[in-house]
Design an enzyme around this catalytic site. Structure first.
Site, PDB file in Angstrom:
ATOM      1  N   PRO A  95       0.787  -1.170  -0.029  1.00 57.33           N
ATOM      2  CG  PRO A  95      -0.009  -1.138   2.253  1.00 57.33           C
ATOM      3  CD  PRO A  95       0.760  -1.949   1.175  1.00 57.33           C
ATOM      4  N   GLY A  97       2.023   5.022   0.651  1.00 56.34           N
ATOM      5  CA  GLY A  97       1.607   6.093   1.915  1.00 56.34           C
ATOM      6  C   GLY A  97       1.347   5.439   3.185  1.00 56.34           C
ATOM      7  CB  ALA A  98       0.632   2.441   4.207  1.00 65.00           C
ATOM      8  N   GLY A  99       3.714   3.959   5.186  1.00 68.90           N
ATOM      9  CA  GLY A  99       4.947   3.855   5.988  1.00 68.90           C
ATOM     10  C   GLY A  99       5.518   2.530   5.691  1.00 68.90           C
ATOM     11  N   GLY A 101       7.569   1.725   3.118  1.00 68.02           N
ATOM     12  CA  GLY A 101       8.618   1.820   2.218  1.00 68.02           C
ATOM     13  C   GLY A 101       8.292   1.677   0.811  1.00 68.02           C
ATOM     14  CB  SER A 103       8.529   6.060  -2.436  1.00 66.12           C
ATOM     15  OG  SER A 103       9.426   6.161  -1.512  1.00 66.12           O
ATOM     16  CB  ALA A 104      12.575   2.982  -0.481  1.00 68.72           C
ATOM     17  CB  ALA A 105       9.907  -1.250  -2.559  1.00 73.13           C
ATOM     18  CG  ASP A 141      11.558   3.921   4.094  1.00 69.99           C
ATOM     19  OD1 ASP A 141      12.116   3.592   5.186  1.00 69.99           O
ATOM     20  OD2 ASP A 141      10.573   4.429   3.405  1.00 69.99           O
TER      21      ASP A 141
HETATM   22  O1  PMV Z   1       7.275   7.259   7.816  1.00 71.05           O
HETATM   23  P1  PMV Z   1       7.971   5.804   8.132  1.00 71.05           P
HETATM   24  O2  PMV Z   1       7.320   4.543   8.410  1.00 71.05           O
HETATM   25  O3  PMV Z   1       9.028   5.668   6.969  1.00 71.05           O
HETATM   26  O4  PMV Z   1       8.914   6.148   9.409  1.00 71.05           O
HETATM   27  C1  PMV Z   1       9.189   7.197   9.817  1.00 71.05           C
HETATM   28  C2  PMV Z   1      10.079   6.918  11.127  1.00 71.05           C
HETATM   29  C3  PMV Z   1      10.644   8.057  11.930  1.00 71.05           C
HETATM   30  O5  PMV Z   1      11.543   7.611  12.988  1.00 71.05           O
HETATM   31  C4  PMV Z   1       9.317   8.778  12.701  1.00 71.05           C
HETATM   32  C5  PMV Z   1      11.191   9.383  11.262  1.00 71.05           C
HETATM   33  C6  PMV Z   1      12.615   8.982  10.494  1.00 71.05           C
HETATM   34  O6  PMV Z   1      13.053   9.848   9.589  1.00 71.05           O
HETATM   35  O7  PMV Z   1      13.255   8.158  11.037  1.00 71.05           O
END
Ligand code: PMV
Length: 321
Positions: A95, A97-99, A101, A103-105, A141
């Site tokens: 998914p 924008g769900a944290g 990774g 875009s990096a993948a 990421d």
């Molecule tokens: O948004 P994500 O899941 O890539 O994680 C951010 C992680 C933080 O520690 C909150 C910010 C960072 O730059 O490491």
């Protein structure tokens, strides 16, 4: 030229936010990610990119043709790779924008398909792509997307110190979305404000998180999943103390533990986004997903992506906090 290539998505297992201030974090490549194919074009043709996202939405861009971030990021990546004209087709089951990774993948998979650089080089190239989307990414990421496996990540001034964590077995996680979008920028700024107001208190929390991460690393290396689960729960409490949790996240953590998870926490920025629950088997992960489904939350099961490359330690320059 390599004509098909893969890269991993990621979760932060422990240490988010404190990592911004120099504490270690543990991140995990997961077996969802991106897969790309590249076709060489005639020298006068413009390079094109087609991205198919997990929800079936497809975007097409021409490198550098517009100010749209995807077109700019593609142009930056091709310039970094010194690539000739190519047509790239990339798809992801992460998914966006769900944290996790996404875009990096995509960036790592495209770089691999176009030029097949080494695992170390591909991280550097993917950073050119990541900077267009994220401004000043820490690089975790791109590192996980390129290297897979389980990594320890430390920001040290303008360097990042990345080490492999020798996991005794692949970790199995249920990953669910809280249903609320999460903004990394906003949540990082909120922690910075708390740190300005109450430096000693916030430092104590960061020290607690750093201790959790150190112990989690030892527990992962020893294959002690119960201990890892307890440490994830502790990390969640410490993150909640920094006002990064939400009612939805707390409810998902409780449901996961009740369904048999060894521990559960938010992953990444918090304030929304995803929850991870560590489980012993895929069957228990399915119980967790069922419980979340009952609460109206969607999710999937993931395992640690196999580690690539043989070098145990990588020190990456140029990621200023
Ligand atoms: O948004 P994500 O899941 O890539 O994680 C951010 C992680 C933080 O520690 C909150 C910010 C960072 O730059 O490491």
């Amino acid at each position: 030229m390599v004509d098909a290539a893969r890269a991993s998505g990621k979760v932060i297992l422990a240490g988010e936010h404190a990592v911004v201030y120099g504490a270690p974090a543990i991140a995990l490549g997961i077996d969802r990610g991106a897969s790309a194919r590249a076709l060489t074009l005639g020298a006068s043709d413009a390079s094109t990119l087609r991205v198919t996202f997990a929800d079936g939405i497809t975007l097409r861009v021409v490198a550098g043709e517009s100010d749209e971030p995807l077109a700019k990021a593609y142009a930056a990546l091709l310039a970094s790779l010194r690539a000739k004209s190519v047509a790239v087709d990339v798809e992801t089951d992460l998914p966006a924008g769900a944290g996790l990774g996404c875009s990096a993948a995509l960036g790592v998979a495209i770089a691999r398909a176009v030029a097949g650089p080494s695992d170390d080089e591909v991280r550097e190239h993917a950073m050119a792509w990541e900077r267009v989307f994220h401004g000043n990414p820490s690089g975790v990421d791109a590192a996980v997307a390129a290297l897979g496996g389980t990594l320890s990540f430390i920001r040290d001034g303008d360097r990042s110190i990345i080490e492999r964590v020798a996991s005794a077995q692949p970790l199995v996680l249920a990953i669910g979305h809280s249903g609320t979008a999460s903004s990394t920028r906003t949540m990082v700024a909120s922690v910075a404000r708390q740190r300005t107001r109450q430096p000693a208190l916030v430092q104590k929390t960061f020290d607690g998180i750093a201790a959790v991460v150190r112990n989690a690393r030892l527990a992962i290396e020893a294959g002690d999943l119960r201990a890892v689960g307890q440490l994830l729960d502790m990390n969640q409490m410490l993150l909640a103390g920094l006002l990064l949790s939400t009612q939805e996240i707390e409810a998902m953590c409780v449901s996961a533990r009740t369904a048999g998870a060894l521990g559960a926490k938010l992953t990444g920025a918090g304030g929304g986004g995803c929850v991870i629950a560590l489980v012993e088997t895929r069957a228990i992960a399915e119980h967790v997903l069922e419980a979340w489904k009952g609460d109206g939350k969607t999710g999937f099961v993931a395992e640690t992506a196999p580690a690539r490359g043989i070098r145990p330690v990588v020190v990456q320059a140029g990621a200023a906090p």
